[in-house]
Scaffold this active site. Sequence first.
Site, PDB file in Angstrom:
ATOM      1  CG  ASP A  98      44.625  59.289  31.710  1.00 16.25           C
ATOM      2  OD1 ASP A  98      45.458  58.803  32.323  1.00 16.25           O
ATOM      3  OD2 ASP A  98      44.829  60.276  30.805  1.00 16.25           O
ATOM      4  CG  HIS A  99      48.142  56.678  31.113  1.00 13.70           C
ATOM      5  ND1 HIS A  99      47.575  57.914  30.913  1.00 13.70           N
ATOM      6  CD2 HIS A  99      48.886  56.605  30.040  1.00 13.70           C
ATOM      7  CE1 HIS A  99      48.277  58.571  29.979  1.00 13.70           C
ATOM      8  NE2 HIS A  99      49.412  57.784  29.400  1.00 13.70           N
ATOM      9  CG  ASP A 163      50.934  62.059  28.609  1.00 14.75           C
ATOM     10  OD1 ASP A 163      50.676  61.035  29.214  1.00 14.75           O
ATOM     11  OD2 ASP A 163      51.001  62.393  27.530  1.00 14.75           O
ATOM     12  NE  ARG A 451      55.128  58.832  21.646  1.00 10.11           N
ATOM     13  CZ  ARG A 451      55.118  59.478  22.843  1.00 10.11           C
ATOM     14  NH1 ARG A 451      54.706  58.846  24.044  1.00 10.11           N
ATOM     15  NH2 ARG A 451      55.344  60.617  22.946  1.00 10.11           N
ATOM     16  CB  SER A 646      56.637  58.316  26.952  1.00  7.68           C
ATOM     17  OG  SER A 646      56.808  58.271  28.474  1.00  7.68           O
ATOM     18  NE  ARG A 648      56.809  55.357  29.408  1.00  5.56           N
ATOM     19  CZ  ARG A 648      56.300  54.645  28.249  1.00  5.56           C
ATOM     20  NH1 ARG A 648      56.992  53.398  28.007  1.00  5.56           N
ATOM     21  NH2 ARG A 648      55.392  54.962  27.476  1.00  5.56           N
TER      22      ARG A 648
HETATM   23  C1  MIC Z   1      52.713  57.677  26.204  1.00  9.46           C
HETATM   24  O1  MIC Z   1      51.859  57.886  25.489  1.00  9.46           O
HETATM   25  O2  MIC Z   1      53.612  57.126  25.866  1.00  9.46           O
HETATM   26  C2  MIC Z   1      52.309  58.025  27.597  1.00  9.46           C
HETATM   27  C3  MIC Z   1      51.796  56.671  28.295  1.00  9.46           C
HETATM   28  O3  MIC Z   1      51.266  58.716  27.570  1.00  9.46           O
HETATM   29  C4  MIC Z   1      53.463  58.527  28.133  1.00  9.46           C
HETATM   30  C5  MIC Z   1      53.296  58.801  29.597  1.00  9.46           C
HETATM   31  C6  MIC Z   1      53.844  57.488  30.422  1.00  9.46           C
HETATM   32  O4  MIC Z   1      54.556  56.632  29.976  1.00  9.46           O
HETATM   33  O5  MIC Z   1      53.122  57.327  31.547  1.00  9.46           O
HETATM   34  C7  MIC Z   1      53.825  59.910  27.517  1.00  9.46           C
HETATM   35  O6  MIC Z   1      53.492  60.146  26.375  1.00  9.46           O
HETATM   36  O7  MIC Z   1      54.324  60.682  28.364  1.00  9.46           O
HETATM   37 FE1  SF4 Z   2      47.213  58.021  26.451  1.00  7.99          FE
HETATM   38 FE2  SF4 Z   2      49.534  58.680  25.805  1.00  7.99          FE
HETATM   39 FE3  SF4 Z   2      47.918  57.106  24.311  1.00  7.99          FE
HETATM   40 FE4  SF4 Z   2      47.582  59.793  24.624  1.00  7.99          FE
HETATM   41  S1  SF4 Z   2      49.249  59.015  23.663  1.00  7.99           S
HETATM   42  S2  SF4 Z   2      45.808  58.372  24.654  1.00  7.99           S
HETATM   43  S3  SF4 Z   2      48.037  59.919  26.783  1.00  7.99           S
HETATM   44  S4  SF4 Z   2      48.775  56.706  26.140  1.00  7.99           S
END
Ligand code: MIC
Ligand code: SF4
Length: 758
Positions: A98-99, A163, A451, A646, A648
Amino acid sequence: MTVAASTPIELIQGVYATLDEHLEVGRRRMGGPLTLAEKILVNHLDNPEDAALERGVSYVDLRPDRVAMQDATAQMAWLQFMTAGLDEVQVPTTTHCDHLIQARDDGKRDLAAAVDGNREVYDFLASVSARYGAGFWKPGSGIIHQVVLEQYAFPGGMMIGTDSHTPNAGGLGMVAVGVGGADAVDVMTGFPWNVRWPKLIGVHLTGQLNGWAAPKDVILKVADILTVTGGTGAIVEYFGPGARSLSATGKGTICNMGAEIGATTSLFAYDDAVSRYLKSTGREAVADAADAVAHHLRADDETEANPEAFFDQVIEIDLSTLSPHINGPHTPDLARPVAELGAEAEREGWPMVVSAGLIGSCTNSSYEDITRAASIARDAVAKGLTAKAPLLVTPGSEQVRATIERDGLLADFEALGARVLANACGPCIGQWDRQDMEDGVPNSIVTSYNRNFPKRNDGYATTHAFVTSPETVIALTIAGRLDFDPASDTLTNEAGEEVRLAVGAGEELPAAGFDPGEATFQAPPEDGSSVEVYVSPTSDRLQLLTPFPAWDGADLTDLMVLVKARDKCTTDHISMAGPWLRYRGHLENISGNVYMGVVNAFTGEVGTGWDATDGGTRPYPEIARRYHEAGIGWVAIGDENMGEGSSREHAAMEPRFRGAKAVIARSFARIHETNLKKQGVLPLTFADRDDYDRIGPEDRVSVVGLDGLAPNTPVEVVITSPDGTTTSITTNHTYSANQIEWFKAGSALNLIRQRTDS
Ligand code: MIC
Ligand code: SF4
């Protein structure tokens, strides 16, 4: 183990079968009635009789029912799993693509471009999932959390996901926690999941939402009250009559964005709305099984009657008086009612014109969200209005997309001039090839995401992102201004008349049922041992991992201060997403972004610092590489809530790979702190927060007495300034006895390897 497109009823029945016995143990051990969070946790304890259950203090071993991973974090998690030498995952696991889909034109074209451009990574994830017995959701299937809600989540269950927004499944009454890949690997390799026994925050909801207020406003308000650190180490449990008035997906929205207050997870009880959702998504058997144990899937009555006696903190929100909110820019906890945004924007000099509106993300892309936003679009078109700014809509899943297309809702958006993107994260994670705006131009966008750190959506530091509900996004995009309050203001239509937007009318669930759309799930073969997992040695996107070296038993002396971060230092600052998502499976290449977004506390510059090898000023990733090549150990210094955001683990693995020995901060975000521990980097906090100010750019830092590293025992850090004077300061850590073994072994994964080898 068979991994299907949904959680097998037998697994759920197995979880429910132990409830009577385990909850009795729980009540005995905790001396009385239990909250819902405690019930689910106790039922999943590795050892309910003996685990130490001291809130916010002791660590416990839990046995989650499932693991879910998204493509941007799954690559590193699978690369770690591969080194464990097992034949199969030990707990049902799924991988979701999805990312990595970039938003540019429209859903179809963007998906085709992603399939082409990311072929190597998708092939790796598909084959590694098949090889080790995990389910694989192809690109186009939707955002992990929406797919999990539709297929896998169940009341009373427990899952972990790589995630931070995994708590979305709390909307169905599941304890669902966001973790780093190394935590997922523990569980996938059959070890328990180790976490601190959480504190409990209760949110008592009364009344009923009305007017322009939406479920999103509940969490925007909670974020305002608790701020980005207020939920740290806690599970947030929502209860009361107001909780029972919300739809299941509305509850999901609230739990999802609980990640922004640092909560371990958030949770609602099983009720009629959850039952309706389960049935509508084809899970009648799950609803029946839950009905049979419904009394175990909500908190004991005494806790609702007298919450102060059971929760560490209680928050009261009356939904009837809750006004629509909008948060931002630059932080998700800067809240105010929509009606007050205009005046504040004026005062602060934020651009008043809305340059884009974005609806979707895992937070707000359910059928109900889309119907509410679409009804406003329909109403606006009927009243002769068009959107003043580009409007982008991302459906949460293929099932939601197919259903809203069938029900004519996509057409409602398109009539307003909106573009419908692929079922994916898209602009929410910086996968936005934005054509209508240039970097450097101050502008404001409104999103239904969660975010809004600088550069998060379009990569531009000059974009001010505000998060709000889908209905407020669409209203502000139609108006084209931040100082528009849809509840009281009018707009001038094509005919010059003053018109008012009608309040959004949502449908909780599709009357004609969900249309599953295209089949996008790939089950693993019965026996995956012959599946080849190929990682090209010359790939720039994937790289096999070499284990980090074990600790040599000596103190860490004379470390350089590579970086001292000022203000907010989120994982986006440490390891940026957007274009860097490309390298999530290649540790060396992604280390090219390490600390790129950090504000240097000494100079105020972003992403550059002092290089001890020659006294020059360079980008942090370059200094880190030079220190690594020269074998120079170093530390990073952080302010409050270091590593917010995140899950990550790249934000911990990159520093580790480049030679970080410790990160010393005023405080840490939970997942980042664990990720550092797991990868063998010491996360230490200043006992006296003012000691942060003692550290200068050219100081050397020694972490001493490490052979005595023990739980609840401070660690001495000696700072040597360039003129040779030394200062000793005290730092704290949160290691349990078991976790200290991770540090000694060099990483938690090294320990797993030792155990699976023997
Ligand atoms: C995000 O919303 O920041 C992400 C991308 O979904 C991350 C995961 C990632 O960095 O791959 C998260 O929220 O954990
Ligand atoms: Fe994707 Fe993270 Fe955004 Fe949710 S908050 S849509 S998991 S990038």
